[in-house]
Design a protein around this motif. Structure first.
Motif, mmCIF file in Angstrom:
data_model
loop_
_atom_site.group_PDB
_atom_site.id
_atom_site.type_symbol
_atom_site.label_atom_id
_atom_site.label_comp_id
_atom_site.label_asym_id
_atom_site.label_seq_id
_atom_site.Cartn_x
_atom_site.Cartn_y
_atom_site.Cartn_z
ATOM 1 N N ILE A 206 0.871 -1.173 0.000
ATOM 2 C CA ILE A 206 0.000 0.000 0.000
ATOM 3 C C ILE A 206 0.909 1.224 0.000
ATOM 4 C CG2 ILE A 206 -1.822 1.276 1.170
ATOM 5 C CD1 ILE A 206 -2.508 -1.332 2.675
ATOM 6 N N ALA A 207 0.767 2.062 -1.014
ATOM 7 C CA ALA A 207 1.510 3.321 -1.059
ATOM 8 C C ALA A 207 0.590 4.455 -0.637
ATOM 9 C CB ALA A 207 2.048 3.573 -2.465
ATOM 10 N N LEU A 208 1.087 5.360 0.191
ATOM 11 C CA LEU A 208 0.322 6.532 0.620
ATOM 12 C C LEU A 208 0.887 7.786 -0.040
ATOM 13 C CD1 LEU A 208 -0.263 5.846 4.427
ATOM 14 C CD2 LEU A 208 -1.659 5.163 2.461
ATOM 15 N N PRO B 65 8.352 9.976 -6.885
ATOM 16 C CA PRO B 65 8.176 9.853 -5.440
ATOM 17 C C PRO B 65 6.727 9.568 -5.034
ATOM 18 C CG PRO B 65 8.207 12.156 -6.026
ATOM 19 C CD PRO B 65 8.470 11.399 -7.286
ATOM 20 N N ILE B 66 6.615 8.975 -3.836
ATOM 21 C CA ILE B 66 5.341 8.829 -3.146
ATOM 22 C C ILE B 66 5.541 9.432 -1.755
ATOM 23 C CG2 ILE B 66 4.591 6.798 -4.434
ATOM 24 C CD1 ILE B 66 5.682 5.061 -2.152
ATOM 25 N N GLY B 67 4.664 9.108 -0.821
ATOM 26 C CA GLY B 67 4.925 9.446 0.572
ATOM 27 C C GLY B 67 5.795 8.358 1.187
ATOM 28 N N ALA B 68 5.208 7.178 1.360
ATOM 29 C CA ALA B 68 5.925 5.995 1.830
ATOM 30 C C ALA B 68 5.074 4.787 1.476
ATOM 31 C CB ALA B 68 6.202 6.058 3.331
ATOM 32 N N MET B 69 5.617 3.585 1.700
ATOM 33 C CA MET B 69 4.918 2.376 1.284
ATOM 34 C C MET B 69 5.037 1.262 2.309
ATOM 35 S SD MET B 69 5.238 0.342 -2.359
ATOM 36 C CE MET B 69 6.928 -0.229 -2.119
ATOM 37 N N LEU B 70 3.915 0.639 2.607
ATOM 38 C CA LEU B 70 3.886 -0.625 3.334
ATOM 39 C C LEU B 70 4.129 -1.717 2.306
ATOM 40 C CD1 LEU B 70 1.036 -1.871 5.716
ATOM 41 C CD2 LEU B 70 1.830 -3.251 3.807
ATOM 42 N N TRP B 71 5.081 -2.613 2.596
ATOM 43 C CA TRP B 71 5.407 -3.666 1.633
ATOM 44 C C TRP B 71 5.560 -4.999 2.347
ATOM 45 C CZ3 TRP B 71 4.767 -3.776 -3.303
ATOM 46 C CH2 TRP B 71 5.352 -4.794 -4.074
ATOM 47 N N TYR B 72 4.919 -6.034 1.769
ATOM 48 C CA TYR B 72 5.103 -7.402 2.247
ATOM 49 C C TYR B 72 5.729 -8.193 1.117
ATOM 50 C CZ TYR B 72 4.226 -12.112 3.966
ATOM 51 O OH TYR B 72 4.383 -13.414 4.385
ATOM 52 N N GLY B 73 6.965 -8.637 1.313
ATOM 53 C CA GLY B 73 7.668 -9.374 0.277
ATOM 54 C C GLY B 73 8.902 -10.048 0.838
ATOM 55 N N TRP B 74 9.727 -10.550 -0.063
ATOM 56 C CA TRP B 74 10.891 -11.337 0.330
ATOM 57 C C TRP B 74 12.071 -10.442 0.686
ATOM 58 C CZ3 TRP B 74 11.986 -16.120 1.728
ATOM 59 C CH2 TRP B 74 13.307 -16.545 1.719
ATOM 60 N N ASP B 75 12.723 -10.766 1.792
ATOM 61 C CA ASP B 75 13.948 -10.094 2.216
ATOM 62 C C ASP B 75 15.035 -11.162 2.412
ATOM 63 O OD1 ASP B 75 15.193 -7.489 3.578
ATOM 64 O OD2 ASP B 75 15.696 -9.229 4.832
ATOM 65 N N LYS B 76 16.234 -10.897 1.908
ATOM 66 C CA LYS B 76 17.299 -11.894 1.958
ATOM 67 C C LYS B 76 17.627 -12.317 3.384
ATOM 68 C CE LYS B 76 19.593 -10.530 -2.353
ATOM 69 N NZ LYS B 76 20.841 -10.002 -2.972
ATOM 70 N N GLN B 77 17.524 -11.382 4.321
ATOM 71 C CA GLN B 77 17.898 -11.694 5.702
ATOM 72 C C GLN B 77 16.753 -12.283 6.505
ATOM 73 O OE1 GLN B 77 19.661 -8.404 7.786
ATOM 74 N NE2 GLN B 77 19.886 -9.518 9.709
ATOM 75 N N TYR B 78 15.519 -11.759 6.295
ATOM 76 C CA TYR B 78 14.410 -12.134 7.168
ATOM 77 C C TYR B 78 13.347 -12.986 6.481
ATOM 78 C CZ TYR B 78 16.461 -8.432 9.994
ATOM 79 O OH TYR B 78 17.336 -7.659 10.720
ATOM 80 N N GLY B 79 13.530 -13.327 5.211
ATOM 81 C CA GLY B 79 12.493 -14.061 4.497
ATOM 82 C C GLY B 79 11.321 -13.149 4.197
ATOM 83 N N PHE B 80 10.120 -13.710 4.102
ATOM 84 C CA PHE B 80 8.941 -12.879 3.888
ATOM 85 C C PHE B 80 8.692 -12.057 5.142
ATOM 86 C CE2 PHE B 80 7.993 -15.887 0.475
ATOM 87 C CZ PHE B 80 7.598 -15.001 -0.520
ATOM 88 N N CYS B 81 8.541 -10.739 4.956
ATOM 89 C CA CYS B 81 8.329 -9.868 6.105
ATOM 90 C C CYS B 81 7.707 -8.560 5.640
ATOM 91 C CB CYS B 81 9.640 -9.591 6.836
ATOM 92 S SG CYS B 81 10.849 -8.646 5.872
ATOM 93 N N LEU B 82 7.236 -7.788 6.603
ATOM 94 C CA LEU B 82 6.706 -6.458 6.348
ATOM 95 C C LEU B 82 7.836 -5.436 6.412
ATOM 96 C CD1 LEU B 82 3.434 -6.586 8.469
ATOM 97 C CD2 LEU B 82 3.539 -6.085 6.016
ATOM 98 N N ARG B 83 7.754 -4.448 5.526
ATOM 99 C CA ARG B 83 8.722 -3.359 5.521
ATOM 100 C C ARG B 83 7.979 -2.038 5.360
ATOM 101 N NH1 ARG B 83 11.319 -6.750 1.598
ATOM 102 N NH2 ARG B 83 10.975 -5.231 -0.068
ATOM 103 N N LEU B 84 8.580 -1.009 5.877
ATOM 104 C CA LEU B 84 8.117 0.354 5.654
ATOM 105 C C LEU B 84 9.173 1.023 4.795
ATOM 106 C CD1 LEU B 84 6.183 2.692 6.185
ATOM 107 C CD2 LEU B 84 7.333 3.078 8.369
#
Length: 337
Positions: A192-194, A218-237
């Motif tokens: 979700i991008a705001l 540019p946007i404001g910021a984004m909630l992202w759920y996807g793959w991260d090399k260190q943490y696997g699937f996770c939420l990011r801001l």
């Protein structure tokens, strides 16, 4: 026989709740794509404009896909006529007329709900509270579903004038497409991008023709759920560039396939600094957590007003009813929702 298929009907309208982004998109597909010599369109009595035909590695995911990108300000109030013209390699010409009703602009009042309903049981026509920006979507049982996974399938809700607000929406993930692992896609996920205002012109590159525009920041910021090399699937801001992490969830939270989760994402325009963002997620049926899961201030270059963008990036998922809620433009009290 060659044909032009316009998704979401030959009679369309701009959202009645107000302006959600700068552009008005008319989406569809021509077939068979190997017979396409040229595809173009004109708005009312203006000059013909060329259209790119997919696939590419950006917004035109499918064979024969097209995306007309109209500047909202160029539309006349009321009915506007878009003529599509397909010239084939056989020397034939196919035309299609699409009518776009530009509704009077209104200020969006919060709280606001977007319920996914079809006007007819056999129709994929959407209500006028949202704008489909990319992709083929359909409505079923009160949910908005991705019909074909692809690059940044996107739907905007809300309004350009929104500053501080939060969005709450149920999301169900069913799987991820292998195409998301390609280098040009940057991995699969959903978000979700705001403070979304519309795509910007990055020109042509190795992966896209430049029509339609494919610049997403540019946007404001984004909630992202996807793959991260260190943490696997996770939420990011992620920051206004939709890439640089402002905060990463290390709690181990993951979204199981076929299970529905609520996502709440908030932006507060602070009086003396950057916007403040906060998110939380929980399984439907559980009690909403009191505390935010992730919080962070924004970064230089962020946009400070705009709509909310629902994104399915090479992901098969559905979104339920969207709730947009007011938040005051004040200093935020850390930790409280």
């Amino acid at each position: 026989m060659s044909e032009i298929n316009v998704w979401y009907g030959n009679e369309q309208s701009t959202p009645s709740c107000g302006l959600v982004q700068r552009w008005v998109n008319v989406l569809g597909r021509v077939s068979p794509v190997e017979n396409v010599q040229r595809l173009r369109y004109k708005l009312n009595d203006s000059k013909w404009q060329g259209l790119s035909v997919g696939p590419d590695y950006r917004r035109l995911s499918g064979h024969g896909d097209f995306n007309i990108e109209l500047d909202y300000e160029t539309l006349e109030l009321g009915i506007n006529h878009i003529t599509l013209q397909l010239e084939t390699t056989d020397g034939d010409t196919v035309e299609k007329l699409v009518n776009i009703n530009k509704c009077p602009e209104q200020d969006l009042t919060l709280p606001h709900r977007v319920s996914w309903t079809a006007s007819h049981p056999q129709s994929d026509r959407f209500n006028t509270d949202a704008q489909i920006i990319d992709g083929l979507w359909h409505i079923d049982n009160g949910h908005l579903w991705v019909k074909e996974a692809g690059y940044d399938r996107a739907v905007a809700v809300g309004g350009l004038e929104l500053t501080s607000y939060n969005i709450c929406v149920p999301v169900t993930v069913y799987g991820f497409a292998a195409s998301g692992s390609a280098p040009m896609s940057g991995g699969y996920g959903l978000g979700i991008a705001l403070h979304w205002q519309g795509h910007v012109d990055w020109g042509a590159d190795a992966y896209a023709s430049g029509q339609p525009r494919h610049g997403y920041e540019p946007i404001g910021a984004m909630l992202w759920y996807g793959w991260d090399k260190q943490y696997g699937f996770c939420l990011r801001l992620e920051s206004h560039d939709a890439v640089t992490p402002l905060a990463i969830d290390t709690s181990g939270f993951q979204m199981a396939y076929g299970q529905t989760y609520m996502l709440r994402f908030q932006v507060v325009n602070q009086l003396d600094g950057p916007c403040h963002y906060a998110l939380k997620a929980w399984h439907v049926g559980d009690v909403e957590p009191d505390m935010w899961l992730l919080e962070a201030d924004g970064s230089d270059g962020e946009l400070t007003h705009g709509s909310a963008l629902l994104i399915a990036h090479h992901t098969v998922c559905s979104f339920g009813e969207v709730q947009l809620n007011p938040v005051s433009d004040i200093q935020i009290q850390r930790g409280a929702s």
